[in-house]
Design a protein around this motif. Structure first.
Motif, PDB file in Angstrom:
ATOM      1  N   THR A 133       0.829  -1.207   0.000  1.00  0.00           N
ATOM      2  CA  THR A 133       0.000   0.000   0.000  1.00  0.00           C
ATOM      3  C   THR A 133       0.866   1.259   0.000  1.00  0.00           C
ATOM      4  O   THR A 133       0.654   2.173  -0.809  1.00  0.00           O
ATOM      5  N   LEU A 134       1.845   1.315   0.880  1.00  0.00           N
ATOM      6  CA  LEU A 134       2.680   2.510   0.989  1.00  0.00           C
ATOM      7  C   LEU A 134       3.613   2.672  -0.214  1.00  0.00           C
ATOM      8  O   LEU A 134       3.828   3.790  -0.693  1.00  0.00           O
ATOM      9  N   ALA A 173       2.295   4.455  -3.194  1.00  0.00           N
ATOM     10  CA  ALA A 173       2.289   5.916  -3.103  1.00  0.00           C
ATOM     11  C   ALA A 173       3.724   6.466  -3.030  1.00  0.00           C
ATOM     12  O   ALA A 173       3.943   7.599  -2.599  1.00  0.00           O
ATOM     13  N   TYR A 180       6.302   5.700  -1.105  1.00  0.00           N
ATOM     14  CA  TYR A 180       7.036   5.775   0.149  1.00  0.00           C
ATOM     15  C   TYR A 180       8.149   4.723   0.130  1.00  0.00           C
ATOM     16  O   TYR A 180       7.977   3.645  -0.440  1.00  0.00           O
ATOM     17  N   LEU A 216      -3.332   5.442   3.422  1.00  0.00           N
ATOM     18  CA  LEU A 216      -2.624   6.457   2.634  1.00  0.00           C
ATOM     19  C   LEU A 216      -3.024   7.870   3.060  1.00  0.00           C
ATOM     20  O   LEU A 216      -2.177   8.769   3.101  1.00  0.00           O
ATOM     21  N   GLN A 217      -4.302   8.069   3.414  1.00  0.00           N
ATOM     22  CA  GLN A 217      -4.760   9.378   3.913  1.00  0.00           C
ATOM     23  C   GLN A 217      -4.046   9.719   5.226  1.00  0.00           C
ATOM     24  O   GLN A 217      -3.583  10.849   5.399  1.00  0.00           O
TER      25      GLN A 217
END
Length: 121
Positions: free
Chosen positions: A21-22, A25, A27, A113-114
């Motif tokens: 997930t990270l 984005a 990261y 993510l938010q």
């Protein structure tokens, strides 16, 4: 420049899901399987954000948070707990230990993510 995130969880599947997930984005992600490994990593690396489970062998999340808050470089860094623990009592203990936030498993990738974007400014 992408932010450096440490994920701390004794569950390999949770570590993999959070990492995917990270990374989606952009990261940079480092993984630790318990609080002791995470603390050792934090003493030699500079993470922008720590996401930790609560219930783990060797060192739990709240002990990790208290230990990190004792290090000058982690006094103000965002530390969020991602756990199955949902009681108000446990959340209060998290705040008292110095947690920036609290998320309950199972997690929603969009919500994660938010939260990451919010705490990293």
């Amino acid at each position: 420049m992408s932010k450096n995130v440490l994920i701390v969880d004794d569950s390999a599947s949770i570590r993999q899901m959070v990492e995917a997930t990270l990374k989606s984005a952009s990261y940079r992600v480092t993984l630790a399987k318990d609080g002791q490994e995470a603390l050792d990593l934090c003493k030699t690396n500079n993470f922008d954000f720590v996401l930790t489970d609560q219930n783990m062998p060797r060192m739990d999340g709240l002990t990790l948070i208290k230990s990190l808050r004792g290090l000058a470089s982690y006094r103000t860094k965002p530390i969020v707990v991602l756990t199955t623990e949902a009681s108000e009592e446990m959340k209060a203990k998290g705040r008292a230990a110095g947690a920036t936030g609290w998320m309950v498993k199972p997690f929603d990738p969009a919500k994660l993510l938010q939260v990451a974007a919010k705490v990293l400014g």
